[in-house]
Design an enzyme around this catalytic site. Structure first.
Site, PDB file in Angstrom:
ATOM      1  N   TRP A  78      -4.746  37.268  10.912  1.00  0.00           N
ATOM      2  CA  TRP A  78      -3.601  36.891  10.086  1.00  0.00           C
ATOM      3  C   TRP A  78      -3.562  37.730   8.809  1.00  0.00           C
ATOM      4  CZ3 TRP A  78      -0.498  34.047  12.863  1.00  0.00           C
ATOM      5  CH2 TRP A  78      -1.021  33.158  13.814  1.00  0.00           C
TER       6      TRP A  78
ATOM      7  N   TRP B 284       7.505  12.877  22.548  1.00  0.00           N
ATOM      8  CA  TRP B 284       6.785  13.990  21.911  1.00  0.00           C
ATOM      9  C   TRP B 284       5.732  13.445  20.958  1.00  0.00           C
ATOM     10  CZ3 TRP B 284       5.934  18.973  22.438  1.00  0.00           C
ATOM     11  CH2 TRP B 284       6.864  19.804  23.062  1.00  0.00           C
TER      12      TRP B 284
ATOM     13  N   GLU C  82      12.140  12.607  21.981  1.00  0.00           N
ATOM     14  CA  GLU C  82      11.481  12.866  20.700  1.00  0.00           C
ATOM     15  C   GLU C  82      10.383  11.837  20.435  1.00  0.00           C
ATOM     16  OE1 GLU C  82      12.014  15.585  18.642  1.00  0.00           O
ATOM     17  OE2 GLU C  82      13.056  16.177  20.476  1.00  0.00           O
TER      18      GLU C  82
ATOM     19  N   ASN D 224      14.212  18.329  11.257  1.00  0.00           N
ATOM     20  CA  ASN D 224      13.295  18.800  12.290  1.00  0.00           C
ATOM     21  C   ASN D 224      13.584  20.227  12.739  1.00  0.00           C
ATOM     22  OD1 ASN D 224      11.098  18.200  14.258  1.00  0.00           O
ATOM     23  ND2 ASN D 224      12.732  18.578  15.741  1.00  0.00           N
TER      24      ASN D 224
ATOM     25  N   TRP E 279      -1.056  29.757  10.513  1.00  0.00           N
ATOM     26  CA  TRP E 279      -0.320  28.499  10.607  1.00  0.00           C
ATOM     27  C   TRP E 279      -0.998  27.363   9.868  1.00  0.00           C
ATOM     28  CZ3 TRP E 279      -3.000  24.498  12.897  1.00  0.00           C
ATOM     29  CH2 TRP E 279      -4.092  24.845  13.713  1.00  0.00           C
TER      30      TRP E 279
ATOM     31  N   TRP F 235       3.144  22.626  14.197  1.00  0.00           N
ATOM     32  CA  TRP F 235       2.759  23.934  13.683  1.00  0.00           C
ATOM     33  C   TRP F 235       2.145  24.803  14.777  1.00  0.00           C
ATOM     34  CZ3 TRP F 235       3.689  26.899   9.597  1.00  0.00           C
ATOM     35  CH2 TRP F 235       4.376  26.304   8.537  1.00  0.00           C
TER      36      TRP F 235
END
Length: 498
Positions: free
Chosen positions: A312, A284, A281, A350, A368, A391
């Site tokens: 969208w 990341w 993590e 998370n 998004w 996102w």
């Protein structure tokens, strides 16, 4: 012999004395070192007057000032535009160099360039120091010399390259003697009220602040780290470290956390799996920093440009759906509980960030970027790189290798990760009396079960605003018009796809 007689450390996302690479570098290269923090009005002026993050920063700066005073220095505090305040202060102090931790956000990069130009006009050097990450910029590249665009090979390269020296703390005790006191002496910390903020106790973050608060949370987490891989996905369980906001504002260093995780991973045994997952993590986080550094265009556009062609949902219906999502009124209990959590506390687990993001994009079909902007306003630990990366991961427009047909099912996610409904009952109390089986999809419950629980759909709790199976088909059709090459890496969350 010192390289500079006088230096100024501009503290920003590194609100600590311990293992502060920028401060340590300045102390090692200057005979006298001043320190400054600027309450940046170019950022603060756009925030709500009760923003929790400002209170967190204020408390942390107060502790930082005390720590510097105990070490023989003074924290200079300014409230204004740093592009003006920093050059003016550097000139008045007569320093030869200004030091700051390197930032990777496009706005911060532009700010630093402006400051560097002004300092250069004054004959003052501006040095940026790596502090937020273990590896930055071009320190980890593919065999072809290119930045990575998929996480798993980046993680492998990171783990192969990391050495104890990369994780070692910065700073020597003997260098603290170089801290200097400005001519005006001790500085008064401006109050929140004087800066136009009023953050009530109820609005403040429910975690300890400052460097001491970060240490307290780390000490609490270390005995739990062995089980992190087992508990991290369950929002009603104390599984995470809760250190993300401290990492965001630098009240603890990434080296401290990575060192603890890496050492536990190498020891193996019972603690190894949890430590390995937690370290992933942290990696990341670095990966998203590097994506932002190499691809600053992701701030406004899809990492995979082809996905900018997606049409969208827009118009009044989409706006109403978006508002319902923000307020926790979608009719899906886990999604609504998560959105109420972020609204009430500024924190979101998370796992639920992925679930709620997937729901907005792939159940409501909403861009998004709208969700990303909402999280940017609401999250205590908002970090542009991680927020944008997360996102775009959920929207399948980003650097993750999973294709667009990874779509989270909000009901099965609820049944799997909040099986007893403890989290849902906390944030959606109107459903608290429903039995576990009915709690995750109350519209499927028989009328008697709803009556026994005192729930009338449409009055006490909304029916679903969208049918997931129908929305899934619409999403597949929406994305299918975009053709992108498939990547070979399946990503770390492939099992979450339907």
């Amino acid at each position: 012999m010192s390289e500079f007689q006088k230096g100024l450390v501009w503290l920003r996302r590194d609100l600590r004395c311990t293992d502060n690479a920028t401060l340590a570098h300045a102390l090692a290269t200057c005979a006298e070192v001043y320190a400054v923090f600027v309450f940046d009005t170019t950022i603060l002026d756009a925030l709500p007057r009760d923003d929790r993050r400002v209170a967190f920063i204020h408390d942390s700066v107060r502790e930082l000032a005390t720590s510097l005073a105990d070490a023989g220095g003074v924290l200079i505090v300014r409230h204004g535009d740093p592009t003006e305040a920093i050059p003016a202060l550097a000139k008045s102090l007569g320093v030869q160099a200004v030091f700051a931790g390197r930032d990777y956000e496009p706005a911060a990069v532009a700010r630093d360039r402006s400051v560097a130009r002004s300092l250069d006009d004054l004959g003052i050097a501006f040095e940026v120091v790596k502090d937020q990450v273990i590896f930055e910029a071009s320190e980890i590249l593919t065999a072809q010399g290119e930045p990575y665009s998929v996480f798993t090979p980046y993680r492998r390269a990171w783990l192969k390259q990391v050495r104890p020296v990369d994780l070692a703390p910065h700073g020597r005790q003997s260098d603290w003697q170089h801290l200097a006191v400005p001519p005006e002496g001790k500085q008064a910390l401006p109050s929140l009220a004087s800066m136009g903020f009023e953050v009530s106790d109820a609005r403040r973050m429910a975690i300890p602040t400052g460097e001491s608060g970060a240490r307290q949370l780390l000490d609490d987490f270390l005995p739990r780290m062995a089980h992190y891989h087992e508990r991290r996905d369950y929002p009603a369980v104390r599984g995470p470290s809760y250190l993300s906001v401290h990492l965001r504002f630098g009240t603890i260093s990434i080296r401290t956390l990575a060192r603890e995780a890496h050492a536990a991973m190498l020891r193996g045994g019972d603690a190894g799996s949890g430590a390995q997952t937690w370290l992933s993590e942290l990696i990341w986080r670095e990966f998203y920093f590097m994506i932002l550094h190499h691809h600053p265009g992701v701030v406004a556009s899809a990492f995979k440009p082809a996905y900018d062609a997606i049409e969208w949902a827009t118009g009044n219906a989409a706006d109403a759906d978006f508002q319902a999502w923000c307020e926790g009124r979608t009719g899906y209990p886990l999604v609504d509980a998560a959105m109420r959590q972020i609204h009430q506390t500024g924190y979101m687990h998370n796992r639920l960030r992925m679930v709620t993001a997937s729901f907005l994009v792939k159940d409501f079909g909403i861009d998004w970027r709208r969700g990303e902007a909402y999280f940017a306003r609401a999250l205590n630990d908002f970090d542009l790189a991680a927020n944008n990366g997360g996102w775009q991961w959920a929207a399948s427009t980003g650097c993750d290798a999973q294709p667009y047909f990874r779509i989270f099912n909000p009901v099965t996610q609820s049944e799997k990760f909040d099986p007893q409904g403890r989290f849902i009952r906390k944030y959606v109390p109107e459903l608290a009396n429903l039995p576990d089986k009915a709690l995750h999809a109350p519209w499927r419950a028989d009328p008697q079960t709803l009556r026994d629980a005192g729930v009338t759909l449409g009055r006490d709790y909304p029916p679903p605003r969208v049918a997931h199976d129908v929305a899934r088909k619409e999403t597949l059709a929406r994305y299918a018009v975009v053709k992108t090459p498939a990547a070979s890496d399946k990503g770390d969350h492939a099992a979450d796809a339907e």
